[in-house]
Write an enzyme that holds these catalytic residues in place. Structure first.
Site, PDB file in Angstrom:
ATOM      1  N   ASP A  58      50.463  38.429  67.178  1.00  0.00           N
ATOM      2  CA  ASP A  58      51.400  38.501  66.182  1.00  0.00           C
ATOM      3  C   ASP A  58      52.662  39.291  66.700  1.00  0.00           C
ATOM      4  O   ASP A  58      52.654  39.410  67.974  1.00  0.00           O
ATOM      5  CB  ASP A  58      50.900  39.448  64.899  1.00  0.00           C
ATOM      6  CG  ASP A  58      51.685  39.124  63.538  1.00  0.00           C
ATOM      7  OD1 ASP A  58      52.666  38.500  63.705  1.00  0.00           O
ATOM      8  OD2 ASP A  58      51.260  39.178  62.652  1.00  0.00           O
TER       9      ASP A  58
HETATM   10  C1  BGC Z   1      53.884  38.385  60.782  1.00  0.00           C
HETATM   11  C2  BGC Z   1      53.293  36.840  60.863  1.00  0.00           C
HETATM   12  C3  BGC Z   1      54.403  36.007  61.187  1.00  0.00           C
HETATM   13  C4  BGC Z   1      55.227  36.648  62.386  1.00  0.00           C
HETATM   14  C5  BGC Z   1      56.389  35.661  62.905  1.00  0.00           C
HETATM   15  C6  BGC Z   1      54.782  38.670  61.841  1.00  0.00           C
HETATM   16  O1  BGC Z   1      55.568  39.893  61.015  1.00  0.00           O
HETATM   17  O2  BGC Z   1      52.832  39.189  60.433  1.00  0.00           O
HETATM   18  O3  BGC Z   1      52.286  36.635  59.836  1.00  0.00           O
HETATM   19  O4  BGC Z   1      53.870  34.676  61.527  1.00  0.00           O
HETATM   20  O5  BGC Z   1      55.894  37.742  61.978  1.00  0.00           O
HETATM   21  O6  BGC Z   1      57.059  35.459  61.881  1.00  0.00           O
END
Ligand code: BGC
Length: 702
Positions: A253
């Site tokens: 993530d």
């Molecule tokens: C979120 C993810 C997301 C990623 C990219 C993160 O803050 O937890 O679910 O895919 O950002 O935007």
């Protein structure tokens, strides 16, 4: 070895260490520095870049300037639509209609791929039992069976073949694993759970998504039982890559590898990169720790080269499988200017109305009888809101595309009915004189339809609440409408989480849960209000009476003192609405529940049948739900577990026999060593309209 793997291996053999590391690097912006790195083959993937022209230009840097010409994998959060916005995932789940979810994902993938986005960070498959957590909006609720079907359907939709036969976009099941169990509903918080909860409740939707072909998995921000998920060999290597033989990409993530430092699991950025790669994270989202440190780490630990090669191979395989080497560029005819195709809008309308749950309908006030109700007052802060009705993660959705309830009142109800509009209140704050104007209008009309709920930034990532109810100004609006007029009040809720508001259900004449419905919000609501669509949505989450009841979910354990619903001094501990609940404009009768064999062997299946009759005056769809309880087992079992459902559409007076199979898949459990087994013993089996009702029979396994 398939062709993609063969090509990936050949390419890998020609790569320098820097080029290999480059494939594992993903950035969430692309400015001068990153453009340079792309041209050098030192970035393999980007997210948050938009527009066909821009994406083609970046692909040209990668394909035409870097030594090996490896195309970029462009990712994005395409969660419940791209330009066309479908209901939030929690709403989609309320349709209990995997086919509709698959269609939505297919359309979203087409729209995103037209811009060059070939990877979505969806579906989120985290089971959650805590509606304080803002991300419940992005989940498919509390149940493992329903969420597993949703996971598979969305993966299939996103990865459905494009015109050239390649998956439209690669799907990513996230967040592996346990993120939906963050303590207190605080985003990013700690999770701690038993191996049993992990394997019975949290992991199955991931397994279903992967079985459906998901090409990637995202490691979670949260820690699980003392180890951050993005540094967990147990989760990523032992379970995902070995036990499940997953051969796609594991992406971290956003900066979650670097965050190992804050968790107290890595000393510094270099150590975090080492631990991320060792754990099995193939691609580093945005933190740059792989870019900055993998070279020196491999120099010091040459044995880790094997891990890097494996990561790169996984990434290249996905790039080949998506046909990126064949078709790195997209047409630059600006799809933005084309607008939303009629078929996409129609699907948005259909899936939004299928997501609507009728919670209350006193004296059958709905569907609205326009012969009786000639003057309609439309009130509430969300009645004509073009933005918040799309919900979280709708950044490519455009406000001007949204059909609000007020738009639809005017286009679908007027001129046969007189329609009037007054917001009455803001979402979080009162409007000066707003309530008086709304009361005045309602007093002059035959019925007031009041659209209330949450704004987009009250739900989604990082937007948690300590109290899951309606903001005070909206409560006041409804109370005053009820106390100062005799006009019936129909409440439409638009929100990203179940709302604990028992007072609302006492006051309102009807309550419709519409979630954040997306682009076609207004059409969907009017279709339900008029009865053009008979509501068939069912709750994918339990609705508590008070925030303090959380966690509250239907498949709880019986305990040694099973005084269900008597546990609080200050609150009735039953749900306001149970899991699976939802009304219709017609009524259904369940009869003749029968098992073909009351006793079966461990490897056998029994057939269960039940007759469902439409006993009302309108055609409608019932969601027939199958629950079991294993009465005595080697580990304690929940009081009910959903094991199947079937949607049946019946004309008035029509009846149909619905069949379910009950075999090892439905009756099995994990033994003490977490091995799947079917144990002899008695089972209660219910078939009914929701998790607290139904006809019951008994099955014995010998
Ligand atoms: C979120 C993810 C997301 C990623 C990219 C993160 O803050 O937890 O679910 O895919 O950002 O935007």
């Amino acid at each position: 070895m398939d062709q993609a793997e063969q090509r990936a291996r050949e390419l890998l053999a020609r790569m320098t260490l820097a080029e290999k590391i480059g494939q594992t690097v993903q950035y969430g912006r692309c400015e001068e520095r990153e453009r340079q790195l792309v041209a050098e083959g030192r970035i393999g993937s980007l997210l948050n870049v938009h527009g066909a022209k821009k994406i083609n230009e970046l692909q040209r840097l990668a394909v035409e300037q870097s030594r090996l010409g490896i195309p970029l994998l462009i990712g994005d959060d395409v969660i419940h639509g791209f330009r066309t916005i479908f209901p939030i995932p929690l709403g989609e789940a309320a349709s209990w209609d995997p086919e509709a979810m698959e269609k939505n994902a297919r359309i979203a993938a087409r729209e995103a791929a037209a811009e060059g986005i070939r990877w979505t960070f969806a579906p989120m498959v985290d089971i959650t039992r805590d509606p304080r957590w803002g991300r419940i909006a992005e989940s498919t609720g509390e149940d493992v069976y329903l969420s597993s079907l949703a996971a598979a359907a969305k993966v299939k939709g996103f990865q459905s073949p494009n015109e050239s036969g390649y998956p439209a976009v690669a799907a990513c099941v996230k967040h592996f694993a346990g993120y939906g169990f963050v303590e207190g509903g605080r985003d990013y918080d700690t999770t701690d759970m038993s191996e049993r909860t992990l394997r019975e409740t949290v992991l199955p939707p991931f397994a279903h998504g992967i079985r459906a072909g998901a090409m990637s998995v995202m490691s979670a921000f949260s820690e699980l039982n003392g180890v951050p998920a993005s540094g967990s060999r147990y989760l990523l290597r032992d379970i995902l890559k070995e036990e499940w033989a997953f051969d796609g990409i594991v992406v971290s993530d956003w900066e979650s590898i670097e965050e190992l430092i804050h968790h107290g699991y890595a000393e510094d950025r270099r150590d975090s990169a080492l631990k991320g790669l060792a754990a099995g994270v193939d691609m580093d989202m945005h933190s740059g720790v792989y870019l900055d440190h993998l070279e020196s780490i491999i120099a010091e630990h040459p044995e880790m080269m094997e891990l890097l090669d494996d990561a790169v191979l996984r990434i290249l395989k996905v790039k080949f499988r998506l046909g990126l080497f064949e078709n790195p560029y997209v047409s630059e005819d600006d799809p933005e200017e084309i607008g939303i195709p009629a078929a996409h809008l129609e699907q948005a309308r259909d899936s939004a109305r299928k997501s609507i749950v009728l919670l209350q309908n006193d004296d059958g006030i709905l569907p609205l009888d326009t012969g009786r109700f000639k003057k309609l007052a439309l009130i509430g802060p969300l009645a004509d809101d073009r933005h918040n009705t799309m919900g979280c993660w709708a950044w490519k959705g455009r406000d001007e595309d949204v059909v609000t309830v007020w738009d639809a009142f005017q286009s679908e109800l007027a001129p046969d009915t007189q329609v009037f509009h007054e917001p009455g209140s803001g979402i979080l704050e009162e409007l000066p004189g707003g309530i008086d104007r709304a009361v005045d209008l309602a007093g002059r009309c035959d019925v007031a339809v009041v659209v209330v709920g949450e704004s987009e930034p009250m739900t989604g990532e990082h937007y948690n609440v300590a109290s899951i109810t309606l903001p005070a100004c909206q409560e006041r609006l409804i109370r005053e409408l009820k106390s100062r007029t005799f006009t019936p009040v129909v409440v439409i809720l638009m929100n990203g989480r179940p709302l604990a508001a028992p007072w609302l259900h006492e006051l309102a004449d009807a309550v419709i849960e519409a979630w954040h419905p997306g682009t076609a919000a207004g059409y969907a609501v009017v279709d339900v209000l008029t009865g053009a669509h008979n509501p068939s949505g069912r709750l994918p989450v339990t609705v508590p009476r008070a925030t303090g009841q959380i966690p509250m979910y239907y498949n709880r354990k019986n305990t040694g003192r099973p005084h269900l619903y008597e546990d609080y001094i200050d609150c009735d501990d039953s749900p306001l609405y149970p899991f699976g609940y939802g009304l219709s404009y017609t009524t259904f009768e369940y009869a003749d529940l029968a098992l073909d064999k009351p006793v079966i062997g461990k490897d056998e299946s029994a057939n269960l049948s039940v007759r469902i009759r439409n006993t009302g005056k309108r055609a409608g769809e019932e969601t027939v739900q199958l629950y079991i309880r294993d009465l005595v087992a080697s580990s304690t079992r929940p009081v009910r577990e959903l094991k199947g459902f079937s949607k049946v559409f019946l004309e008035p007076g029509e009846s149909r026999v619905v069949h379910f199979a009950l075999g090892p898949d439905e009756l099995g459990l994990l033994d003490e060593r977490m091995a799947f087994t079917v144990e002899p013993g008695k089972f209660h089996i219910w078939v009914g309209p929701h998790s607290e009702e139904g006809l019951r029979t008994e099955l014995t396994v010998i």
